[in-house]
Motif scaffolding. Structure first.
Motif, PDB file in Angstrom:
ATOM      1  N   VAL A 118       2.505   1.614  -3.468  1.00 19.96           N
ATOM      2  CA  VAL A 118       1.551   2.082  -4.477  1.00 19.96           C
ATOM      3  C   VAL A 118       1.271   3.570  -4.289  1.00 19.96           C
ATOM      4  N   LYS A 119       1.138   4.013  -3.050  1.00 17.26           N
ATOM      5  CA  LYS A 119       0.893   5.436  -2.804  1.00 17.26           C
ATOM      6  C   LYS A 119       2.109   6.257  -3.231  1.00 17.26           C
ATOM      7  N   CYS A 120       3.313   5.771  -2.964  1.00 17.18           N
ATOM      8  CA  CYS A 120       4.523   6.456  -3.430  1.00 17.18           C
ATOM      9  C   CYS A 120       4.531   6.541  -4.953  1.00 17.18           C
ATOM     10  N   ALA A 121       4.115   5.466  -5.605  1.00 19.25           N
ATOM     11  CA  ALA A 121       4.046   5.477  -7.063  1.00 19.25           C
ATOM     12  C   ALA A 121       3.011   6.493  -7.544  1.00 19.25           C
ATOM     13  N   ASP A 122       1.924   6.622  -6.793  1.00 19.89           N
ATOM     14  CA  ASP A 122       0.890   7.596  -7.118  1.00 19.89           C
ATOM     15  C   ASP A 122       1.456   9.023  -7.083  1.00 19.89           C
ATOM     16  N   PHE A 123       2.396   9.259  -6.207  1.00 19.31           N
ATOM     17  CA  PHE A 123       3.056  10.564  -6.053  1.00 19.31           C
ATOM     18  C   PHE A 123       4.382  10.622  -6.812  1.00 19.31           C
ATOM     19  N   SER A 124       4.592   9.741  -7.762  1.00 13.54           N
ATOM     20  CA  SER A 124       5.934   9.572  -8.339  1.00 13.54           C
ATOM     21  C   SER A 124       6.514  10.830  -8.969  1.00 13.54           C
ATOM     22  N   HIS A 125       5.679  11.732  -9.450  1.00 12.26           N
ATOM     23  CA  HIS A 125       6.224  12.963 -10.042  1.00 12.26           C
ATOM     24  C   HIS A 125       7.035  13.755  -9.034  1.00 12.26           C
ATOM     25  N   TRP A 173       4.320  18.527 -13.842  1.00 14.57           N
ATOM     26  CA  TRP A 173       3.234  17.718 -13.290  1.00 14.57           C
ATOM     27  C   TRP A 173       2.411  18.486 -12.264  1.00 14.57           C
ATOM     28  N   LEU A 226      -1.541  19.092 -12.553  1.00  8.18           N
ATOM     29  CA  LEU A 226      -2.429  18.753 -11.448  1.00  8.18           C
ATOM     30  C   LEU A 226      -3.265  19.961 -11.041  1.00  8.18           C
ATOM     31  N   GLN A 269       0.828  -1.202   0.000  1.00  8.02           N
ATOM     32  CA  GLN A 269       0.000   0.000   0.000  1.00  8.02           C
ATOM     33  C   GLN A 269       0.869   1.262   0.000  1.00  8.02           C
TER      34      GLN A 269
END
Length: 132
Positions: free
Chosen positions: A29-36, A47, A51, A26
């Motif tokens: 995945v959240k880190c990937a969601d914030f990957s920018h 980005w 946003l 989890q």
């Protein structure tokens, strides 16, 4: 050999329970969601601009539907996402990426990139405050 060092690195974190494994996934995945947030500065800014534009369109839609007040960060008549980055990093981004690195130390370069962008946002905020 590189294969033995990479396999020992991969074995550095082993969740003790299914819950720990799920929690790590989890966080990842959240880190990937914030990957920018870990991208090179100019790409990260691109980005953030995208946003903010998306948020403002959502706010325009809310206003057109009669919602009052418009959701936080979505009202183009008020400061948007680009003006709240330091707080976002302080309360969401840095704790999340630090948790990832605590569990998976090999992710440290990602945290370093995030920290670099955070430092730039703080510098911009300080410059804005001193100019005011």
């Amino acid at each position: 050999s590189s294969s033995s060092s990479s396999s020992s690195a991969a074995a550095a974190f082993a969740p003790a329970t299914a819950h720990e494994a799920s929690l790590l996934l989890q966080v990842a995945v959240k880190c990937a969601d914030f990957s920018h947030i870990a991208l090179e500065w100019n790409l990260h800014l691109l980005w953030v601009d995208r946003l903010e534009a998306e948020f403002f369109k959502q706010g325009d839609r809310e206003r057109a539907l009669g919602h009052n007040p418009v959701s936080f960060l979505m009202d183009r008549t008020k400061p948007g996402a680009s003006s709240t980055q330091v707080g976002f990093f302080d309360f969401a981004v840095l704790p999340l990426f630090r948790a990832l690195v605590n569990a998976v130390p090999q992710a440290a370069p990602i945290l370093e990139a995030v920290q670099s962008n955070y430092d730039r946002w703080r510098q911009l905020e300080e410059e804005k405050a001193s100019a005011a």
